[in-house]
Motif scaffolding. Sequence first.
Motif, PDB file in Angstrom:
ATOM      1  N   CYS A 129       0.857  -1.186   0.000  1.00  0.00           N
ATOM      2  CA  CYS A 129       0.000   0.000   0.000  1.00  0.00           C
ATOM      3  C   CYS A 129       0.890   1.232   0.000  1.00  0.00           C
ATOM      4  CB  CYS A 129      -0.897  -0.006   1.235  1.00  0.00           C
ATOM      5  SG  CYS A 129      -1.984   1.434   1.349  1.00  0.00           S
ATOM      6  N   TYR A 145       0.933   5.739  -1.218  1.00  0.00           N
ATOM      7  CA  TYR A 145       0.229   6.948  -1.630  1.00  0.00           C
ATOM      8  C   TYR A 145       0.853   7.460  -2.910  1.00  0.00           C
ATOM      9  CZ  TYR A 145      -2.228  11.389  -0.961  1.00  0.00           C
ATOM     10  OH  TYR A 145      -3.046  12.481  -1.103  1.00  0.00           O
ATOM     11  N   LYS A 169      -3.939   9.520  -4.265  1.00  0.00           N
ATOM     12  CA  LYS A 169      -4.731   8.315  -3.995  1.00  0.00           C
ATOM     13  C   LYS A 169      -3.870   7.270  -3.309  1.00  0.00           C
ATOM     14  CE  LYS A 169      -8.397   9.693  -6.250  1.00  0.00           C
ATOM     15  NZ  LYS A 169      -9.685   9.884  -5.629  1.00  0.00           N
ATOM     16  N   TYR A 170      -4.525   6.354  -2.610  1.00  0.00           N
ATOM     17  CA  TYR A 170      -3.825   5.205  -2.049  1.00  0.00           C
ATOM     18  C   TYR A 170      -3.955   4.047  -3.022  1.00  0.00           C
ATOM     19  CZ  TYR A 170      -3.163   7.539   2.378  1.00  0.00           C
ATOM     20  OH  TYR A 170      -2.757   8.413   3.350  1.00  0.00           O
ATOM     21  N   HIS A 230      -9.279   5.502  -1.513  1.00  0.00           N
ATOM     22  CA  HIS A 230      -8.988   6.434  -0.421  1.00  0.00           C
ATOM     23  C   HIS A 230      -9.489   5.824   0.883  1.00  0.00           C
ATOM     24  CE1 HIS A 230     -13.180   7.361  -1.504  1.00  0.00           C
ATOM     25  NE2 HIS A 230     -13.305   7.731  -0.235  1.00  0.00           N
ATOM     26  N   PHE A 231      -9.084   6.418   1.979  1.00  0.00           N
ATOM     27  CA  PHE A 231      -9.531   5.969   3.288  1.00  0.00           C
ATOM     28  C   PHE A 231     -10.622   6.883   3.815  1.00  0.00           C
ATOM     29  CE2 PHE A 231      -5.513   3.708   3.207  1.00  0.00           C
ATOM     30  CZ  PHE A 231      -5.842   2.519   3.847  1.00  0.00           C
ATOM     31  N   GLU A 232     -11.649   6.273   4.379  1.00  0.00           N
ATOM     32  CA  GLU A 232     -12.674   6.972   5.156  1.00  0.00           C
ATOM     33  C   GLU A 232     -12.558   6.421   6.565  1.00  0.00           C
ATOM     34  OE1 GLU A 232     -16.530   6.645   3.299  1.00  0.00           O
ATOM     35  OE2 GLU A 232     -15.817   7.628   1.464  1.00  0.00           O
ATOM     36  N   ASP A 265     -10.932   4.287   9.096  1.00  0.00           N
ATOM     37  CA  ASP A 265     -10.120   3.074   8.986  1.00  0.00           C
ATOM     38  C   ASP A 265     -10.516   2.189   7.808  1.00  0.00           C
ATOM     39  OD1 ASP A 265      -8.716   3.790  11.248  1.00  0.00           O
ATOM     40  OD2 ASP A 265      -9.979   2.627  12.609  1.00  0.00           O
ATOM     41  N   VAL A 266     -11.466   2.630   7.000  1.00  0.00           N
ATOM     42  CA  VAL A 266     -11.984   1.809   5.898  1.00  0.00           C
ATOM     43  C   VAL A 266     -11.395   2.271   4.571  1.00  0.00           C
ATOM     44  CG1 VAL A 266     -14.068   1.098   4.662  1.00  0.00           C
ATOM     45  CG2 VAL A 266     -14.127   1.376   7.144  1.00  0.00           C
ATOM     46  N   TYR A 267     -10.840   1.322   3.830  1.00  0.00           N
ATOM     47  CA  TYR A 267     -10.306   1.620   2.499  1.00  0.00           C
ATOM     48  C   TYR A 267     -11.447   1.502   1.498  1.00  0.00           C
ATOM     49  CZ  TYR A 267      -7.345   1.307  -1.662  1.00  0.00           C
ATOM     50  OH  TYR A 267      -6.753   1.523  -2.881  1.00  0.00           O
ATOM     51  N   VAL A 268     -11.718   2.577   0.777  1.00  0.00           N
ATOM     52  CA  VAL A 268     -12.805   2.624  -0.202  1.00  0.00           C
ATOM     53  C   VAL A 268     -12.191   2.503  -1.600  1.00  0.00           C
ATOM     54  CG1 VAL A 268     -14.709   3.993  -1.131  1.00  0.00           C
ATOM     55  CG2 VAL A 268     -14.176   4.073   1.323  1.00  0.00           C
TER      56      VAL A 268
END
Length: 73
Positions: free
Chosen positions: A8, A10, A14-15, A40-42, A44-47
Amino acid sequence: RAIECPDCFYLDGKYVVIAAWMKHTDEFGRFQMTRCYIGHFEGDVYVIENEDWFDFGSNCYAVQTFEKDGQRI
């Protein structure tokens, strides 16, 4: 689904996550391909915003990136 060697990083706002799918064979007989996810992260959640195959065979399996002199290699 099990994955191997997730990476992972950046990049350009974007991640990016890349990971090799263990013991996966697609409908064309290609084995253990690597998947790329952009998102992207919201909290602790990767979207995931976009995803696709990074390669189409086992020759690039479980690849890892690194940073040198401010560049992603």
